[in-house]
Design a protein around this motif. Structure first.
Motif, mmCIF file in Angstrom:
data_model
loop_
_atom_site.group_PDB
_atom_site.id
_atom_site.type_symbol
_atom_site.label_atom_id
_atom_site.label_comp_id
_atom_site.label_asym_id
_atom_site.label_seq_id
_atom_site.Cartn_x
_atom_site.Cartn_y
_atom_site.Cartn_z
ATOM 1 N N HIS A 1 -6.370 41.256 -18.256
ATOM 2 C CA HIS A 1 -7.401 41.844 -19.130
ATOM 3 C C HIS A 1 -8.722 42.051 -18.393
ATOM 4 C CE1 HIS A 1 -5.178 41.486 -23.003
ATOM 5 N NE2 HIS A 1 -4.514 40.589 -22.284
ATOM 6 N N MET A 2 -8.768 41.611 -17.120
ATOM 7 C CA MET A 2 -9.984 41.820 -16.328
ATOM 8 C C MET A 2 -9.673 42.852 -15.262
ATOM 9 S SD MET A 2 -11.152 37.925 -15.674
ATOM 10 C CE MET A 2 -9.771 36.866 -15.427
ATOM 11 N N SER B 1 -3.916 29.962 -29.321
ATOM 12 C CA SER B 1 -2.493 29.691 -29.561
ATOM 13 C C SER B 1 -1.987 28.474 -28.782
ATOM 14 C CB SER B 1 -1.652 30.928 -29.241
ATOM 15 O OG SER B 1 -1.915 31.363 -27.932
ATOM 16 N N ASP C 1 -13.549 31.277 -23.698
ATOM 17 C CA ASP C 1 -13.220 32.702 -23.814
ATOM 18 C C ASP C 1 -14.494 33.523 -23.882
ATOM 19 O OD1 ASP C 1 -10.309 34.153 -24.640
ATOM 20 O OD2 ASP C 1 -12.116 35.341 -25.063
ATOM 21 N N ILE C 2 -14.353 34.769 -23.529
ATOM 22 C CA ILE C 2 -15.513 35.662 -23.520
ATOM 23 C C ILE C 2 -15.723 36.296 -24.887
ATOM 24 C CG2 ILE C 2 -14.391 37.840 -22.862
ATOM 25 C CD1 ILE C 2 -16.590 38.111 -20.691
ATOM 26 N N SER C 3 -14.703 36.231 -25.744
ATOM 27 C CA SER C 3 -14.761 36.945 -27.019
ATOM 28 C C SER C 3 -15.134 36.022 -28.177
ATOM 29 C CB SER C 3 -13.405 37.602 -27.287
ATOM 30 O OG SER C 3 -13.192 37.734 -28.668
ATOM 31 N N GLY D 1 -18.005 32.279 -22.888
ATOM 32 C CA GLY D 1 -18.508 32.694 -21.585
ATOM 33 C C GLY D 1 -17.392 33.254 -20.731
ATOM 34 N N SER D 2 -17.780 33.818 -19.597
ATOM 35 C CA SER D 2 -16.768 34.420 -18.726
ATOM 36 C C SER D 2 -16.221 33.392 -17.746
ATOM 37 C CB SER D 2 -17.364 35.581 -17.945
ATOM 38 O OG SER D 2 -16.426 36.023 -17.000
ATOM 39 N N ILE D 3 -14.931 33.415 -17.553
ATOM 40 C CA ILE D 3 -14.306 32.445 -16.662
ATOM 41 C C ILE D 3 -14.469 32.813 -15.194
ATOM 42 C CG2 ILE D 3 -12.639 31.598 -18.359
ATOM 43 C CD1 ILE D 3 -10.587 33.501 -17.058
ATOM 44 N N THR D 4 -15.129 33.932 -14.926
ATOM 45 C CA THR D 4 -15.371 34.288 -13.527
ATOM 46 C C THR D 4 -16.689 33.703 -13.030
ATOM 47 O OG1 THR D 4 -16.416 36.333 -14.247
ATOM 48 C CG2 THR D 4 -14.095 36.451 -13.659
ATOM 49 N N LEU E 1 -3.264 31.750 -19.538
ATOM 50 C CA LEU E 1 -2.067 32.484 -19.915
ATOM 51 C C LEU E 1 -2.402 33.903 -20.366
ATOM 52 C CD1 LEU E 1 -0.141 29.690 -21.898
ATOM 53 C CD2 LEU E 1 -0.179 30.161 -19.439
ATOM 54 N N GLU E 2 -1.816 34.864 -19.683
ATOM 55 C CA GLU E 2 -1.964 36.293 -20.032
ATOM 56 C C GLU E 2 -3.424 36.698 -20.187
ATOM 57 O OE1 GLU E 2 1.523 36.482 -19.326
ATOM 58 O OE2 GLU E 2 1.359 38.218 -20.639
ATOM 59 N N VAL E 3 -4.225 36.298 -19.196
ATOM 60 C CA VAL E 3 -5.638 36.627 -19.253
ATOM 61 C C VAL E 3 -6.050 37.562 -18.120
ATOM 62 C CG1 VAL E 3 -7.989 35.690 -19.158
ATOM 63 C CG2 VAL E 3 -6.208 34.476 -20.425
ATOM 64 N N GLY F 1 -9.614 31.506 -21.027
ATOM 65 C CA GLY F 1 -9.256 32.680 -21.827
ATOM 66 C C GLY F 1 -8.346 32.270 -22.969
ATOM 67 N N CYS F 2 -8.834 31.310 -23.766
ATOM 68 C CA CYS F 2 -7.975 30.713 -24.800
ATOM 69 C C CYS F 2 -7.693 31.667 -25.960
ATOM 70 C CB CYS F 2 -8.612 29.432 -25.336
ATOM 71 S SG CYS F 2 -10.204 29.743 -26.140
ATOM 72 N N GLY F 3 -8.463 32.765 -26.064
ATOM 73 C CA GLY F 3 -8.238 33.711 -27.157
ATOM 74 C C GLY F 3 -8.365 33.041 -28.501
HETATM 75 N N1 SAH Z 1 -4.526 32.882 -23.552
HETATM 76 C C1 SAH Z 1 -4.405 33.468 -24.881
HETATM 77 C C2 SAH Z 1 -5.106 34.783 -25.034
HETATM 78 C C3 SAH Z 1 -4.613 35.882 -24.172
HETATM 79 S S1 SAH Z 1 -5.420 37.394 -24.524
HETATM 80 C C4 SAH Z 1 -2.958 33.537 -25.269
HETATM 81 O O1 SAH Z 1 -2.091 33.380 -24.446
HETATM 82 O O2 SAH Z 1 -2.703 33.778 -26.444
HETATM 83 C C5 SAH Z 1 -6.592 37.484 -23.222
HETATM 84 C C6 SAH Z 1 -7.882 36.796 -23.493
HETATM 85 O O3 SAH Z 1 -8.652 36.802 -22.321
HETATM 86 C C7 SAH Z 1 -8.747 37.431 -24.569
HETATM 87 O O4 SAH Z 1 -8.992 36.496 -25.574
HETATM 88 C C8 SAH Z 1 -10.003 37.821 -23.834
HETATM 89 O O5 SAH Z 1 -11.162 37.654 -24.625
HETATM 90 C C9 SAH Z 1 -10.002 36.856 -22.688
HETATM 91 N N2 SAH Z 1 -10.799 37.279 -21.542
HETATM 92 C C10 SAH Z 1 -10.777 38.447 -20.890
HETATM 93 N N3 SAH Z 1 -11.663 38.444 -19.881
HETATM 94 C C11 SAH Z 1 -12.266 37.240 -19.893
HETATM 95 C C12 SAH Z 1 -13.272 36.622 -19.096
HETATM 96 N N4 SAH Z 1 -13.839 37.277 -18.065
HETATM 97 N N5 SAH Z 1 -13.639 35.375 -19.391
HETATM 98 C C13 SAH Z 1 -13.072 34.711 -20.410
HETATM 99 N N6 SAH Z 1 -12.125 35.227 -21.189
HETATM 100 C C14 SAH Z 1 -11.715 36.484 -20.930
#
Ligand code: SAH
Ligand code: MG
Length: 945
Positions: free
Chosen positions: A802-803, A722, A741-743, A779-782, A797-799, A717-719
């Motif tokens: 969001h799920m 950062s 990352d999924i986005s 792709g999804s990390i799950t 980190l902080e991911v 979930g590198c977003g």
């Molecule tokens: N780790 C980064 C981004 C945190 S924001 C940082 O610390 O700045 C959370 C991120 O999780 C978002 O970019 C979102 O796209 C990603 N995310 C959410 N669900 C996800 C999933 N199932 N697989 C991969 N990434 C995911």
């Protein structure tokens, strides 16, 4: 139509006591005598004679000229007196409600009122009607002194309210008043009233000559005037068009309007109630039906009273005024007012008609309040008050009720039984339906005097819409809870508005889908009232949607539905909007006729600020802005638009009509993104922590990376990269780093940032890191994918917040059973710390409200509205230790921001999982191998390494 209960219609008044009524009737002739009742006199319970001291009790006798009454027994003298008075009232048959006249009394009052309105005294008053009477005295010949009944009915409020006592139906059909006025006038001697052809009233004896002479002298209107007005044709095929009323001093102004409507005389013109802003006199003028029913008590064959329409209904005019109108109608602002004795007038443009039209819908009210008809949209969610721009949902709802002649909405604040936030996993804000406790109604300002009882106290709000007659139309009770009463009110108001807005925007869709969605919005509809008061208008909305097939032609951008020729220009500054951030744009919208080189600017708005991700702008503007970075501009065209909005926005309606009728016309949007303010979470983290919380998280991870001597790293979930970007600045032993990352949007941004960092690094010749390869996967990390296997260290980190919670748990399992890094670092917010963040917000919020600055933050459920949950320390601890035990990892929990020993712990909680054993059998494979999509790759090409 059934007759409604009358009680709710009358204005509320002070309670009149029986004694007051007796006093009003008999004055000093009423004689009260109060006596103390002795025990021996007490024969209520003859069997009981317990010798004990009883409190004093009293009885009152009231002597009136023709009657003596004696009250029952009371503890207070006062009550005994009132009781006696009440008995007398009953015996004499006096009506208790002295403010409400009986229908007979109302008839008498109407007759007296008409007599007064035509008196000399009245002529010199400042009442609007006196201006009309002055004007009719200047009418020529036979018609001199004839006052159209419609004028009398509309400009004297008192007559209207008296008629309501005869027939409550007047409330919904104001033209019934005319029938009653004519009927009352026939009772008056010295008056002529005609009804059949030209309904007007005239006093038989003329006014004294000098009165009329002096009136003629003071009348100011000498020069002929031209008044801009609007014709609303009854045929919907025809456009609403501008007309000019040429009014000369020689002619009665209503005659001019009558001519415009094709009528011979002013008395055939009916006038609606005031429609525009309270300060204006904008009304609809239209032809009276040919047949009046002189006797209002006789019903028409269709069961309707009084006034019948002939000819086809004018749907647009009826919609605007709220009652049936047939034939063409003229929308104009002209008449006599309290303000001055001269004829008052204001120009009304076609644009004003369209603004009034869209101002009847919740979305339209919002658009008008933002002065951005072609870009703004009623947002679908209420996040925080700080992010909301211009009119708040509550105000829009009040405005909507006024527009549709409903009562003011009723808000009730409800405090669900407070639950310990730790009780349930992540869903600590959901509340059981039972145990709710209504705190009170809060019409007017929300009750702020009530102190907060605890940090966990939450509020819900229920809002009710009622008709003028207090019939319940809709109830909306969303489940959402808020820390502030006001937020709960805004949220409930918005939920209701969004639902109503769908109702207005769906011209084709029947009602079933709306009923189906009502549940989701927490809405209960009281069908009969709803249809009567609101919904029968909805089909009249005049939405002309033009929609042509679109050739998508958008280079290097993601296609946006409904948009073509999308171009984004300017260098990418990397400062991009995301959900929850506030964006500021300047935009212009033009109507373009393709192939003809015609382009007309319709709307220009600068510094338009909106919250991204809540639908505060029309969908394609939002999607395009999401692809831009600050400093860039975008151009696109769309052929999906509503013509009503164009007419409401453009000042030249004739030109717009001709452009819209040409083939291949479309709207061109030009947008400049000027500013982006980060979402709440980031702003909080930056405002309250130094270094910022996100920097502290990165530094925490880097410390562990350095200590571990890892050579490979994967960032789950590198977003926008950062952490990866930061790693390029530190000296570590890392050689290969990967982000997933999924986005795609986040990844694109990450690729841009990393690319420019690597270019500057290689340009400067300074190579700090040992990193040789960098890859980004989508792709999804799950999911399991062998490409993510075999890394020394994993970061996340902080991911997980969001799920959904089950997905977060799934990620933990997949990561530790298949990806098996030696070290896995997982961070997530500590829910308990929000109290601290929000407490400092409270101070900040007050500061914000005082200074009017928009920089600061406000409390919301979670730190970021993309968060699906936020865990307490206990919840996070349980998850981490359970996961570690299951997969034979060690786990240590710490965090950044704040401290472990001081309540409420760290702001960000971090679990570091370690695998102390080696994977002798290699990595496990799952049944499915997900092919992560490689988005971007960089490989170091330095030779001597
Ligand atoms: N780790 C980064 C981004 C945190 S924001 C940082 O610390 O700045 C959370 C991120 O999780 C978002 O970019 C979102 O796209 C990603 N995310 C959410 N669900 C996800 C999933 N199932 N697989 C991969 N990434 C995911
Ligand atoms: Mg987050």
């Amino acid at each position: 139509m059934e007759t409604k209960e009358f009680t709710g219609v009358a204005p509320k008044k002070a309670i009149v006591t029986p004694k007051t009524i007796i006093h009003q009737k008999f004055g000093t002739k009423a004689c009260y005598t109060v006596e103390e009742v002795k025990e021996s006199d007490e024969n209520d319970c003859p069997g009981l004679s317990i010798p004990q001291k009883r409190p004093c009790v009293y009885r009152c006798s009231l002597q009136l000229p023709e009657l003596l009454v004696v009250s029952g027994i009371f503890k207070k003298k006062k009550d005994a007196e009132q009781s006696a008075a009440e008995l007398a009232i009953q015996k004499l048959g006096i009506r208790v409600d002295t403010d409400d006249p009986t229908p007979e009394e109302a008839w008498d009052s109407i007759v007296a009122r008409i007599n007064y309105l035509f008196s000399e005294n009245f002529l010199s008053s400042l009442h609007p009607l006196s201006g009309h009477i002055g004007a009719i005295l200047q009418r020529k010949g036979d018609l001199c002194g004839s006052l159209p009944v419609s004028v009398l009915a509309v400009y004297d409020a008192k007559l209207g309210s008296l008629c309501k006592y005869i027939d409550p139906e007047v409330e919904s059909n104001p033209f019934l008043v005319m029938s009653y006025i004519i009927k009352a006038t026939t009772k008056l001697s010295g008056f002529i009233a005609t009804a059949e052809q030209h309904p007007w009233i005239r006093k038989q004896s003329p006014y004294p000559e000098d009165t009329v002479d002096s009136l003629l002298k003071q009348d100011g209107l000498q020069e002929p005037i031209q008044v801009a007005a609007v014709r609303i044709p009854s045929s919907e095929e025809k456009y609403v068009e501008a007309v000019t009323l040429h009014i000369s001093s020689k002619e009665y102004y209503l005659n001019i309007i009558a001519n415009e409507l094709g009528l011979e005389d002013a008395s055939n013109v009916l006038i609606s109630r005031n429609l525009g802003k309270a300060s204006s006199e904008t009304r609809l003028f239209f032809a009276a039906p040919k047949s009046y029913i002189l006797d209002p008590s006789s019903k028409l064959p269709n069961g309707k009273d009084g006034l019948r329409l002939d000819g086809p209904s004018n749907l647009r005019a009826s919609y605007l005024s709220g009652h049936d109108i047939a034939g063409d109608a003229i929308l104009a602002s002209i008449g006599y007012t309290w303000k001055c004795r001269d004829l008052f007038y204001e120009d009304v443009a076609v644009q004003s008609y369209y603004r009034m039209l869209i101002g009847k819908t919740p979305g339209g009210i919002y658009k008008l309040s933002r002065e951005a008809l072609l870009a703004s949209e009623l947002p679908s969610r209420f996040t925080t008050r700080v992010n909301w721009r211009v009119s708040f949902p509550r105000d829009i709802l009040c405005n909507f009720c006024r527009q549709h002649r409903l009562s003011e909405p009723l808000f009730s604040i409800i405090s669900p039984a407070s639950k310990e936030p730790t009780e349930s996993c992540g869903s600590n804000l959901k509340v059981a339906d039972l145990g709710r406790d209504v705190i009170g109604c809060v019409n007017g300002a929300p009750t702020t005097s009530r102190p907060m009882q605890s940090d966990t106290e939450m509020f819900q709000c229920e809002v009710k819409l009622l008709s003028r007659c207090e019939n319940l139309i809709i109830k909306c009770f969303p489940k959402d809870c808020f820390k502030k009463q006001n937020d709960a009110i805004q949220n409930a108001s918005l939920k209701l508005l969004v639902w109503l807005n769908n109702n207005f925007n769906n011209t084709i869709v029947p009602f079933e889908p709306l009923y189906e969605t009502a549940d989701i919005f927490g809405i209960q509809i009281f069908s009969e009232n709803f249809f009567r008061e609101i919904s029968h208008y909805h089909s009249i909305q005049n939405c002309q949607q033009l929609n042509q097939s679109l050739g998508i032609n958008s280079s290097c951008t993601t296609p946006v539905k409904g948009v073509c020729l999308l171009k984004i220009e300017g260098p990418d500054s990397g400062v991009c909007p995301c959900n929850g951030s506030l964006s500021c744009i300047s935009y212009s919208v033009s109507l373009v006729v393709e192939g003809e080189n015609i382009k007309k600017v319709i709307e220009v708005t600068n510094n338009f600020e909106f919250e991204v991700g809540v639908g505060a702008v029309i969908s394609y503007v939002e999607e395009v802005v999401m692809q831009m970075s600050v400093g860039q501009s975008a151009y696109f065209t769309t052929s999906i638009f509503t013509s009503d909005l164009i007419f409401a926005s453009a000042s030249d309606s004739v030109e717009m009509q001709s452009l819209l009728s040409s083939k291949g016309c479309c709207l061109e949007y030009e947008i400049n993104l000027t500013k982006v303010a980060e979402p709440l979470e980031e702003r909080m983290e930056q405002a309250l922590f130094n270094p910022s919380l996100s920097k502290q998280r990165v530094e925490f991870a880097v410390r562990h990376i350095i200590e571990s001597h890892a050579t490979t790293l994967i960032d789950f979930g590198c977003g926008s990269g950062s952490l990866l970007e930061a790693l390029l600045k530190y000296q570590t032993s890392l050689e290969k780093i990967v982000g997933v990352d999924i986005s795609p949007k986040g990844l694109t941004r990450a690729a841009k940032v990393l690319h420019s960092k690597l270019v500057t690094n290689s340009d400067s010749g300074v190579q700090l890191t040992s990193i040789k390869s960098l890859i980004l996967y989508e792709g999804s990390i799950t999911k399991f994918g062998s490409r993510l296997q075999g890394f020394d260290i994993g970061t996340c980190l902080e991911v997980i917040e969001h799920m959904d919670e089950d997905e977060a748990c799934l990620f933990g399992d997949v990561a530790l059973s298949y990806f098996c890094p030696r070290i896995l670092i997982v961070s997530t917010p500590n829910y308990e710390y929000n109290v601290v963040l929000q407490r400092s917000n409270l101070a900040a919020q007050e500061q914000y409200e005082e200074s009017g600055e928009k920089t600061l933050l406000q409390s919301c459920k979670f730190r970021n509205h993309d968060h699906k949950f936020e865990w307490t320390r206990e919840q996070f601890g349980k998850w981490a230790s359970g996961l570690a035990a299951q997969h034979n990892y060690n786990v240590e929990i710490s965090g950044v921001g704040g401290s472990a020993d001081i309540e409420p712990g760290f702001a960000s909680q971090i679990a570091v999982f370690k695998r102390e054993w080696s994977l002798e059998d290699g990595f496990k494979d799952a049944d499915m191998d997900h092919q992560y999509n490689k988005i971007w790759e960089w490989v170091c090409n330095r030779k001597n390494e």
